[in-house]
Design a protein around this motif. Sequence first.
Motif, PDB file in Angstrom:
ATOM      1  N   GLY A  33       0.808  -1.214   0.000  1.00  0.00           N
ATOM      2  CA  GLY A  33       0.000   0.000   0.000  1.00  0.00           C
ATOM      3  C   GLY A  33       0.846   1.270   0.000  1.00  0.00           C
ATOM      4  O   GLY A  33       2.085   1.217  -0.086  1.00  0.00           O
ATOM      5  N   TYR A  34       0.157   2.392   0.110  1.00  0.00           N
ATOM      6  CA  TYR A  34       0.815   3.702  -0.036  1.00  0.00           C
ATOM      7  C   TYR A  34       1.909   3.918   1.032  1.00  0.00           C
ATOM      8  O   TYR A  34       3.090   4.080   0.709  1.00  0.00           O
ATOM      9  N   ILE A  35       1.525   3.873   2.300  1.00  0.00           N
ATOM     10  CA  ILE A  35       2.524   4.182   3.338  1.00  0.00           C
ATOM     11  C   ILE A  35       3.454   2.987   3.543  1.00  0.00           C
ATOM     12  O   ILE A  35       4.669   3.145   3.746  1.00  0.00           O
ATOM     13  N   ASP A  78       0.516  -8.893   2.018  1.00  0.00           N
ATOM     14  CA  ASP A  78      -0.577  -8.038   1.532  1.00  0.00           C
ATOM     15  C   ASP A  78      -1.554  -8.912   0.757  1.00  0.00           C
ATOM     16  O   ASP A  78      -1.148  -9.939   0.196  1.00  0.00           O
ATOM     17  N   ASN A  79      -2.819  -8.507   0.727  1.00  0.00           N
ATOM     18  CA  ASN A  79      -3.789  -9.249  -0.105  1.00  0.00           C
ATOM     19  C   ASN A  79      -4.247  -8.429  -1.313  1.00  0.00           C
ATOM     20  O   ASN A  79      -5.213  -8.803  -1.982  1.00  0.00           O
ATOM     21  N   SER A 137      -5.995  -5.923  -1.544  1.00  0.00           N
ATOM     22  CA  SER A 137      -7.378  -5.455  -1.526  1.00  0.00           C
ATOM     23  C   SER A 137      -7.449  -3.964  -1.857  1.00  0.00           C
ATOM     24  O   SER A 137      -8.478  -3.480  -2.307  1.00  0.00           O
ATOM     25  N   ASN A 138      -6.350  -3.231  -1.618  1.00  0.00           N
ATOM     26  CA  ASN A 138      -6.330  -1.813  -2.010  1.00  0.00           C
ATOM     27  C   ASN A 138      -4.968  -1.441  -2.610  1.00  0.00           C
ATOM     28  O   ASN A 138      -4.470  -0.338  -2.380  1.00  0.00           O
ATOM     29  N   SER A 139      -4.373  -2.375  -3.314  1.00  0.00           N
ATOM     30  CA  SER A 139      -3.065  -2.104  -3.933  1.00  0.00           C
ATOM     31  C   SER A 139      -2.880  -3.094  -5.073  1.00  0.00           C
ATOM     32  O   SER A 139      -3.748  -3.929  -5.321  1.00  0.00           O
ATOM     33  N   ASP A 186      -4.214 -12.899   3.479  1.00  0.00           N
ATOM     34  CA  ASP A 186      -5.174 -12.044   4.180  1.00  0.00           C
ATOM     35  C   ASP A 186      -4.999 -12.241   5.681  1.00  0.00           C
ATOM     36  O   ASP A 186      -5.087 -13.359   6.186  1.00  0.00           O
ATOM     37  N   LEU A 187      -4.787 -11.145   6.393  1.00  0.00           N
ATOM     38  CA  LEU A 187      -4.537 -11.232   7.841  1.00  0.00           C
ATOM     39  C   LEU A 187      -5.780 -11.630   8.628  1.00  0.00           C
ATOM     40  O   LEU A 187      -5.683 -11.919   9.829  1.00  0.00           O
ATOM     41  N   PHE A 244       0.403  -2.003   8.875  1.00  0.00           N
ATOM     42  CA  PHE A 244      -0.333  -1.015   8.086  1.00  0.00           C
ATOM     43  C   PHE A 244      -1.661  -1.573   7.571  1.00  0.00           C
ATOM     44  O   PHE A 244      -2.561  -0.798   7.253  1.00  0.00           O
ATOM     45  N   LYS A 257      -9.243   2.010   4.843  1.00  0.00           N
ATOM     46  CA  LYS A 257      -9.052   3.388   5.334  1.00  0.00           C
ATOM     47  C   LYS A 257     -10.025   4.423   4.769  1.00  0.00           C
ATOM     48  O   LYS A 257      -9.865   5.607   5.027  1.00  0.00           O
ATOM     49  N   ASN A 291     -12.372  -6.339   9.026  1.00  0.00           N
ATOM     50  CA  ASN A 291     -10.996  -6.344   8.499  1.00  0.00           C
ATOM     51  C   ASN A 291     -10.003  -5.747   9.505  1.00  0.00           C
ATOM     52  O   ASN A 291      -8.982  -6.357   9.829  1.00  0.00           O
ATOM     53  N   TYR A 297     -14.604   3.842  10.503  1.00  0.00           N
ATOM     54  CA  TYR A 297     -13.152   3.744  10.283  1.00  0.00           C
ATOM     55  C   TYR A 297     -12.399   4.320  11.485  1.00  0.00           C
ATOM     56  O   TYR A 297     -11.499   3.683  12.042  1.00  0.00           O
ATOM     57  N   LYS A 334      -9.748   2.617  14.619  1.00  0.00           N
ATOM     58  CA  LYS A 334      -8.423   3.064  15.083  1.00  0.00           C
ATOM     59  C   LYS A 334      -8.431   3.236  16.609  1.00  0.00           C
ATOM     60  O   LYS A 334      -7.500   2.848  17.297  1.00  0.00           O
TER      61      LYS A 334
HETATM   62  P1  NAD Z   1      -3.382   1.543   1.695  1.00  0.00           P
HETATM   63  O1  NAD Z   1      -4.780   1.099   1.467  1.00  0.00           O
HETATM   64  O2  NAD Z   1      -2.634   2.151   0.571  1.00  0.00           O
HETATM   65  O3  NAD Z   1      -2.511   0.314   2.250  1.00  0.00           O
HETATM   66  C1  NAD Z   1      -3.050  -0.691   3.059  1.00  0.00           C
HETATM   67  C2  NAD Z   1      -2.608  -2.016   2.472  1.00  0.00           C
HETATM   68  O4  NAD Z   1      -3.112  -3.080   3.304  1.00  0.00           O
HETATM   69  C3  NAD Z   1      -3.141  -2.266   1.071  1.00  0.00           C
HETATM   70  O5  NAD Z   1      -2.076  -2.662   0.226  1.00  0.00           O
HETATM   71  C4  NAD Z   1      -4.166  -3.397   1.245  1.00  0.00           C
HETATM   72  O6  NAD Z   1      -4.206  -4.232   0.111  1.00  0.00           O
HETATM   73  C5  NAD Z   1      -3.617  -4.100   2.473  1.00  0.00           C
HETATM   74  N1  NAD Z   1      -4.617  -4.817   3.274  1.00  0.00           N
HETATM   75  C6  NAD Z   1      -5.793  -4.351   3.781  1.00  0.00           C
HETATM   76  N2  NAD Z   1      -6.413  -5.302   4.488  1.00  0.00           N
HETATM   77  C7  NAD Z   1      -5.632  -6.403   4.448  1.00  0.00           C
HETATM   78  C8  NAD Z   1      -5.726  -7.703   5.002  1.00  0.00           C
HETATM   79  N3  NAD Z   1      -6.788  -8.083   5.709  1.00  0.00           N
HETATM   80  N4  NAD Z   1      -4.735  -8.581   4.763  1.00  0.00           N
HETATM   81  C9  NAD Z   1      -3.651  -8.223   4.017  1.00  0.00           C
HETATM   82  N5  NAD Z   1      -3.509  -7.011   3.483  1.00  0.00           N
HETATM   83  C10 NAD Z   1      -4.484  -6.108   3.685  1.00  0.00           C
HETATM   84  O7  NAD Z   1      -3.406   2.524   2.948  1.00  0.00           O
HETATM   85  P2  NAD Z   1      -2.273   3.495   3.497  1.00  0.00           P
HETATM   86  O8  NAD Z   1      -2.639   4.885   3.146  1.00  0.00           O
HETATM   87  O9  NAD Z   1      -0.945   2.989   3.108  1.00  0.00           O
HETATM   88  O10 NAD Z   1      -2.518   3.337   5.054  1.00  0.00           O
HETATM   89  C11 NAD Z   1      -1.757   2.430   5.829  1.00  0.00           C
HETATM   90  C12 NAD Z   1      -2.261   2.471   7.258  1.00  0.00           C
HETATM   91  O11 NAD Z   1      -2.158   3.795   7.771  1.00  0.00           O
HETATM   92  C13 NAD Z   1      -3.719   2.054   7.431  1.00  0.00           C
HETATM   93  O12 NAD Z   1      -3.829   1.333   8.618  1.00  0.00           O
HETATM   94  C14 NAD Z   1      -4.436   3.378   7.546  1.00  0.00           C
HETATM   95  O13 NAD Z   1      -5.634   3.260   8.277  1.00  0.00           O
HETATM   96  C15 NAD Z   1      -3.421   4.208   8.292  1.00  0.00           C
HETATM   97  N6  NAD Z   1      -3.554   5.655   8.076  1.00  0.00           N
HETATM   98  C16 NAD Z   1      -3.574   6.136   6.809  1.00  0.00           C
HETATM   99  C17 NAD Z   1      -3.725   7.492   6.594  1.00  0.00           C
HETATM  100  C18 NAD Z   1      -3.805   8.055   5.208  1.00  0.00           C
HETATM  101  O14 NAD Z   1      -4.324   9.162   5.044  1.00  0.00           O
HETATM  102  N7  NAD Z   1      -3.297   7.376   4.187  1.00  0.00           N
HETATM  103  C19 NAD Z   1      -3.816   8.365   7.700  1.00  0.00           C
HETATM  104  C20 NAD Z   1      -3.776   7.832   8.984  1.00  0.00           C
HETATM  105  C21 NAD Z   1      -3.638   6.465   9.171  1.00  0.00           C
END
Ligand code: NAD
Length: 340
Positions: free
Chosen positions: A11-13, A32-33, A35-37, A59-60, A82, A86, A101, A151, A155
């Motif tokens: 994912g992003y972060i 990672d699964n 689901s959003n990447s 999948d976790l 992560f 979100k 989730n 959401y 947290k």
């Molecule tokens: P993102 O959606 O880009 O990354 C999350 C990754 O987790 C994705 O690649 C998705 O495929 C994977 N994923 C989700 N559920 C899963 C599961 N059950 N099993 C395996 N993989 C799974 O999100 P992000 O922006 O990178 O955020 C990362 C974390 O930081 C999240 O927990 C989010 O809530 C938190 N966060 C994000 C922001 C933001 O604005 N981006 C701000 C505060 C907190």
Amino acid sequence: MNKVLVTGGAGYIGSHTAIELIKKGYEVIIVDNFSNSEPSSLDRIKKITRKDVPFIFGDLKDRNVISKIFESFNDIDTVIHFAAFKAVGESVAEPLKYYNNNILSLINLLYSMKQYNVPNLIFSSSCTVYGQPDELPVTEDTPLKPASSPYGNTKKISEDIITDFINSGNYIKSIILRYFNPVGADISGDNGELPQGIPNNLLPYITQTALGIRECLNVYGNDYDTHDGTAIRDYIHVSDLANAHIDSMRYLSNKSAPFCDIFNIGTGEGYSVLDVINSINKFLDRPLPYKIVNRRPGDVEKIWADNTKAKNTLNWFPKFNLDDMTSSSLNWEKKFRGTL
Ligand code: NAD
Ligand code: WQD
């Protein structure tokens, strides 16, 4: 050197954090699964770091997935968690999907960490737990407000689960990081945010508008009590945020570190929506098209962090300013779309 499991590392972060970890010599394993990447995220990590990262598709929500990882890589000593959903609006429409989730994945992870004696956890929380605070900037002791979305509630509940679990027996040490608004992209322009569909968040909407993919940015409200009427946030560059996790790992390895601690990760500066538009305009040939529309339901008026605790305790210092954030986002969007 620590071996680190990065959940949601595609994912992003997570991907930006994996890059910073690898650059600093840590061994990284990603689960990672998608689901959003997308799998291409792993190619981007490889392109930037020139390293193949061990990857587990899984999948976790399935505890066996995590157990198998800890069995196969028996010397993992830190998990950076992560993986979660979100999207605030989607969580209002589909709350069970979010509780299932985000909470089940965390509980599975904690059970497995205890079973396999994995000692350190860094958890992604969010400034959303503060709601609209009565006083600014917010410190880690600022009272939390009731969550305004399922959401946000995941947290808050996750923070409580981690704290209760640690208080029950000190099986693990944990750092909870409350991210403010992560934006920006890797300095190379080869990795950045890749939202699916129409972006909900400001920066990807702006960069897509700058490239003509979207016609015009809707600015949600200009009647807030701020210097220009638009809402204020604490935008933090994703690579600075990534490095906060590495500084947290260093801190956890210190024997005097408490078993559980919470840190705000923001720059400490608040910028309005119009400030962000003015910043990106410095890098555009023509000004970004935007129009003022009604406030977005659920938005807070203004929030920014007091990051003193992270600076003093984790020795973490953000390096990038607002122009770095907007220009790196734009650079990534252009490279990704093939217009650079
Ligand atoms: P993102 O959606 O880009 O990354 C999350 C990754 O987790 C994705 O690649 C998705 O495929 C994977 N994923 C989700 N559920 C899963 C599961 N059950 N099993 C395996 N993989 C799974 O999100 P992000 O922006 O990178 O955020 C990362 C974390 O930081 C999240 O927990 C989010 O809530 C938190 N966060 C994000 C922001 C933001 O604005 N981006 C701000 C505060 C907190
Ligand atoms: C920023 C500002 C909008 C889009 C969200 C989550 C929060 C946290 C961070 C995970 C606001 C304005 C936006 C647009 C606009 N995520 N805006 N036009 O809402 O601060 O926080 O991400 O934990 O929980 O709620 O971020 O980027 O959506 O909005 O005017 O098209 O930009 O009103 O003032 P937000 P955002």
